[in-house]
Design a protein around this motif. Structure first.
Motif: not given
Length: 341
Positions: A179-183, A207-208, A213-214, A220-222
Motif C-alpha cells: 500500500r505504501l509503494a502505491a501511495q 502480500d505485497r 492492488a488494494q 479507482g485503478l487496478q
C-alpha cells in the motif's frame, strides 16, 4: 609401548588439557570445568586463578566434549532459500555476528532445492542443534512445523504473520508495504502502475502485490500488470522488466524485492528508458546496494538488523530459560525516497 598417549600435537605444539590447567592453578579439574561453563558456581578468586593458568598454557575448552556432558551444543540451525540473493548475504552477516556475540554458532542449511528440507532437518537433528532460525519468506511447506514437532525451538524470520503460523514469526506487514509503494506512486500523479514479484508462491510477494492492488482500487485503478519473475535475482528482474516494457510500458513498477528492482533499473538502461523521468521503480528491503549512486533506488525499508536481533534474542532467552515462550513480532516499514521515483 606402554602408558597413555598425551595430547595430540598440531604443528609441533601440543594442545593443553583441562588437567594441566587444574595442576597449574592448583585446583580440581571440576573447578576448571565450572569456570568455562555458563552460569556455573565458582568463586571470583578461583575463576581468576583458572583463567590465568589457561591463558598461560593456551588452553581452550573442548566444546564437543562439553556438549556430551551438558546436552547443549550451542549450535543454532540457520536455514534459508535465498543464498543467491546478494541482499541476504547482508542478512546472513547479521545473523552470524549476533549469534557469535551471544556465544552461539550457526549450522547453515540451504533449502533452495526440492527435497532438501528433509535432509536439512535430519542434519540438524544429527548435530543436535539447540534451536532453529528460518530466514526466508518461502520455506518448504511444512518445514517449520516439522522442526517444532521434533522438539526444536523455532523462530521464522521474514515469514507471514498470522494466527495460523505454526511457529513464532518475526516479520513486517507486507500488505502495508504494498500500500505504501502505491501511495508514493499515486501521490506523484502516476496511474499506469505494475507489480513485479519473485516466485508466485512466495508469501511476501503475494502480500505485497495484494496491498499494492488494494491501494490502487481505493483510487479507482487496478494494476496494468501483476507479474512474477520466478525468483529473487538480478537477472530475473532484468528480463521481467524487459517484458513489462514490451507489453505494458507502465508509468512505474513496484518490485517486491530490491534485487529485482536493480535488475529492472539495468533493463531500463539497456533500453535507454530514463528513470524516473519516463518510468519509476520502487523496491522493497533497503539493501545496501539500493543506496549506491548508480542505482539510488527508492524502496520500502524493513529493519532487518532489528528483526534479526529480536529473533536471536528470543532464541537465547529460550535456551537460558526453557519456560520462556517464544514471541512473534511485527516490525514497521518505511518509505526511503531516493532518485528512482
Amino acid at each position: 609401548m606402554t602408558g597413555r598417549a598425551g595430547p595430540r600435537p598440531f604443528g609441533g605444539v601440543e594442545r593443553a588439557t583441562a588437567q594441566q590447567v587444574a595442576d597449574a592453578a592448583g585446583v580440581s579439574i571440576s573447578a576448571v570445568s565450572r569456570t568455562f561453563t555458563k552460569h556455573a558456581s565458582v568463586s571470583p578468586r578461583m575463576r581468576a586463578r583458572v583463567l590465568a593458568a589457561a591463558e598461560a598454557l593456551g588452553y581452550r575448552p573442548n566444546q564437543l566434549a562439553r556438549s556430551l556432558m551438558t546436552g547443549r551444543t550451542e549450535l543454532v540451525g540457520l536455514v534459508s532459500t535465498h543464498f543467491a540473493n546478494p541482499a541476504f548475504m547482508d542478512v546472513f552477516d547479521l545473523f552470524t555476528r549476533e549469534l557469535q556475540r551471544r556465544g552461539l554458532r550457526p549450522l547453515i542449511a540451504n533449502l533452495s532445492e526440492d527435497g532438501h528440507a528433509a535432509a536439512a532437518l535430519d542434519m540438524m537433528l544429527q548435530y543436535n542443534v539447540d534451536a532453529v532460525l528460518i530466514a526466508t519468506s518461502a520455506p518448504p511447506e511444512g518445514f517449520a512445523a516439522s522442526c517444532a514437532r521434533a522438539g526444536l525451538p523455532v523462530v521464522h524470520v521474514f515469514g507471514r504473520a498470522g494466527t495460523d503460523a505454526p511457529v513464532p514469526v518475526v516479520t513486517v506487514d507486507n500488505v502495508a508495504g504494498g500500500r505504501l509503494a502505491a501511495q508514493a506512486m499515486l501521490a506523484r500523479g502516476l496511474r499506469r502502475l505494475a507489480f513485479l514479484g519473485g516466485a508466485p508462491s512466495d508469501a511476501s510477494s503475494i502480500d505485497r502485490a495484494a496491498g499494492f492492488a488494494q491501494e490502487l482500487a481505493g483510487a479507482g485503478l487496478q494494476p496494468v500488470a501483476v507479474d512474477y519473475a520466478g525468483d529473487y535475482s538480478h537477472e530475473h528482474g532484468r528480463r521481467a522488466m524487459h517484458a513489462l516494457l514490451d507489453a505494458h510500458r507502465p508509468d512505474a513498477v513496484f518490485c517486491g524485492d530490491d534485487i529485482l528492482a536493480l535488475g529492472a533499473l539495468d533493463a531500463c538502461r539497456e533500453r535507454s528508458v530514463r528513470v524516473p523521468e519516463e518510468i519509476g521503480v520502487v523496491g522493497f528491503d533497503d539493501m545496501k546496494l539500493a543506496a549506491w549512486p548508480g542505482y539510488s533506488l527508492t524502496t520500502i525499508r524493513q529493519p532487518m538488523a532489528e528483526m534479526v536481533r529480536h529473533a536471536i534474542g528470543e532464541i537465547a532467552a529460550r535456551l537460558a530459560d526453557p519456560a520462556h515462550e517464544l514471541r512473534s513480532r511485527l516490525f514497521e516499514i518505511a518509505l526511503v525516497e531516493r532518485g528512482s521515483l
